[in-house]
Write a protein that holds these residues in place. Structure first.
Motif, short mmCIF file in Angstrom:
data_model
loop_
_atom_site.label_atom_id
_atom_site.label_comp_id
_atom_site.label_asym_id
_atom_site.label_seq_id
_atom_site.Cartn_x
_atom_site.Cartn_y
_atom_site.Cartn_z
N ALA A 143 0.82 -1.20 0.00
CA ALA A 143 0.00 0.00 0.00
C ALA A 143 0.86 1.26 0.00
CB ALA A 143 -0.93 0.00 1.22
N PHE A 144 2.01 1.19 0.66
CA PHE A 144 2.88 2.36 0.80
C PHE A 144 3.48 2.78 -0.53
CE2 PHE A 144 7.17 4.12 1.56
CZ PHE A 144 6.83 5.24 2.30
N SER A 145 3.98 1.84 -1.30
CA SER A 145 4.71 2.20 -2.50
C SER A 145 4.29 1.38 -3.70
CB SER A 145 6.21 2.01 -2.28
OG SER A 145 6.93 2.22 -3.48
N ALA A 146 3.97 2.07 -4.79
CA ALA A 146 3.66 1.40 -6.05
C ALA A 146 4.93 1.01 -6.79
CB ALA A 146 2.81 2.32 -6.93
N TRP A 147 6.07 1.50 -6.31
CA TRP A 147 7.35 1.23 -6.95
C TRP A 147 8.18 0.20 -6.20
CZ3 TRP A 147 8.89 7.09 -7.79
CH2 TRP A 147 8.01 7.65 -8.72
N GLY A 148 7.63 -0.39 -5.15
CA GLY A 148 8.31 -1.45 -4.44
C GLY A 148 9.24 -1.01 -3.33
N ALA A 149 9.16 0.26 -2.92
CA ALA A 149 10.00 0.74 -1.84
C ALA A 149 9.34 0.49 -0.49
CB ALA A 149 10.26 2.24 -2.00
N PHE A 150 10.05 -0.13 0.43
CA PHE A 150 9.52 -0.39 1.76
C PHE A 150 9.64 0.86 2.63
CE2 PHE A 150 8.87 -5.04 2.75
CZ PHE A 150 8.73 -5.41 1.40
N PRO A 151 8.63 1.15 3.47
CA PRO A 151 8.77 2.28 4.38
C PRO A 151 9.85 1.97 5.42
CG PRO A 151 6.81 1.01 4.92
CD PRO A 151 7.35 0.45 3.63
#
Length: 293
Positions: free
Chosen positions: A277-285
């Motif tokens: 949900a956080f990232s559409a580009w695959g970056a983890f919060p």
């Protein structure tokens, strides 16, 4: 009729002179006035304030939503009163406010509905603006609150201010870990993140023009010795671009762009995996993202 946008917020800070320097020089806000230990700052598009600072820790002291006209204040005052919510109507309480309706949410957040004294028909990046410095955001964009009861606060906003819920994060079916709500046509004006502690704010967001302005903002932060916490990136929830950093008191600031409009009549979308949900580009919060102020 109804809520137009996030008008402003008052942040609590540890060291007022240090924070003022940060928000003036790094963020690029303009001082509008001082009153009762509060310093009012604006993005430069008008004489209304977008963020104010007061000494006393961290987190949000109160925030306001702008309404269109006097009739909106009367309408919501009646609705809140009928639902048993105590309200207080004031005039000329803060810079740029013609009138305000004050009340408290069940989560303890102090909320205002405000009627602006004078606001341009639309915000222009050049015409009528004060000269830019620092990051130079265009306007206040949205606020994300911390609350113990996400579903309860979202329900309160729905019942009192006629907000809609666009998306929710459900780690377990029926349990809301986060919600994104809106009174305007944009995807979220007030988002809510669940927390077991007593923090009040997850982040306060400013509008910037796009990804190039975010890149420039990261350079500005680096020049002054501040680090980017997350981004630039694009959220899956809502689809807006994001960049996050912390002020000297630990209050999280987001730069937001490309916030889409959302159909208030559609059913909400549920997510069960926060990194997705956080990232559409695959970056983890980052781990620090779980902490509020």
């Amino acid at each position: 009729m109804g809520v137009l946008k996030l008008a402003h917020g008052v942040l609590k800070v540890n060291d007022l002179p240090q924070s003022l320097e940060f928000y003036r020089e790094v963020v690029g806000l303009h001082e509008i006035g001082k009153q009762n230990g509060i310093v009012y700052l604006g993005c430069g598009a008008d004489n209304n304030y977008d963020l104010a600072l007061t000494e006393g820790g961290s987190g949000i002291s109160h925030f306001a939503l702008q309404v269109h006209q006097e009739d909106d204040l009367a309408y919501f005052e009646k609705k809140l009163t009928e639902l048993g919510v105590r309200t207080n109507r004031v005039t000329d309480a803060e810079p740029g406010e013609k009138a305000a309706l004050q009340f408290q949410s069940p989560s303890g957040h102090q909320i205002e509905l405000v009627l602006a004294e004078d606001r341009p028909h639309y915000l222009h990046p050049v015409v009528g603006r004060k000269p830019s410095r620092g990051i130079a955001p265009l306007d206040a964009d949205h606020i994300t609150l911390n609350a113990n009861d996400v579903k309860g606060l979202a329900g309160f906003l729905r019942d009192t201010l006629e907000f809609s819920v666009a998306d929710v994060f459900e780690p377990v079916a029926g349990v809301w870990g986060a919600a994104w709500t809106h009174g305007s046509d944009f995807h979220h004006d007030i988002a809510i993140v669940g927390t077991p502690d007593n923090t009040t704010l997850h982040h306060y967001a400013f509008l910037v023009a796009g990804i190039d302005e975010m890149k420039r903002a990261c350079d500005v932060l680096g020049q002054y010795g501040y680090k980017v916490e997350a981004g630039p990136g694009r959220h899956s929830v809502g689809g807006n671009l994001y960049t996050y950093f912390l002020d000297p008191s630990g209050n999280r600031i987001e730069l937001s762009a490309e916030m889409p409009r959302a159909d208030k009549s559609r059913e909400l979308i549920s997510w069960n995996d926060f990194p997705t949900a956080f990232s559409a580009w695959g970056a983890f919060p980052p781990e620090s993202f779980a902490k509020g102020s």
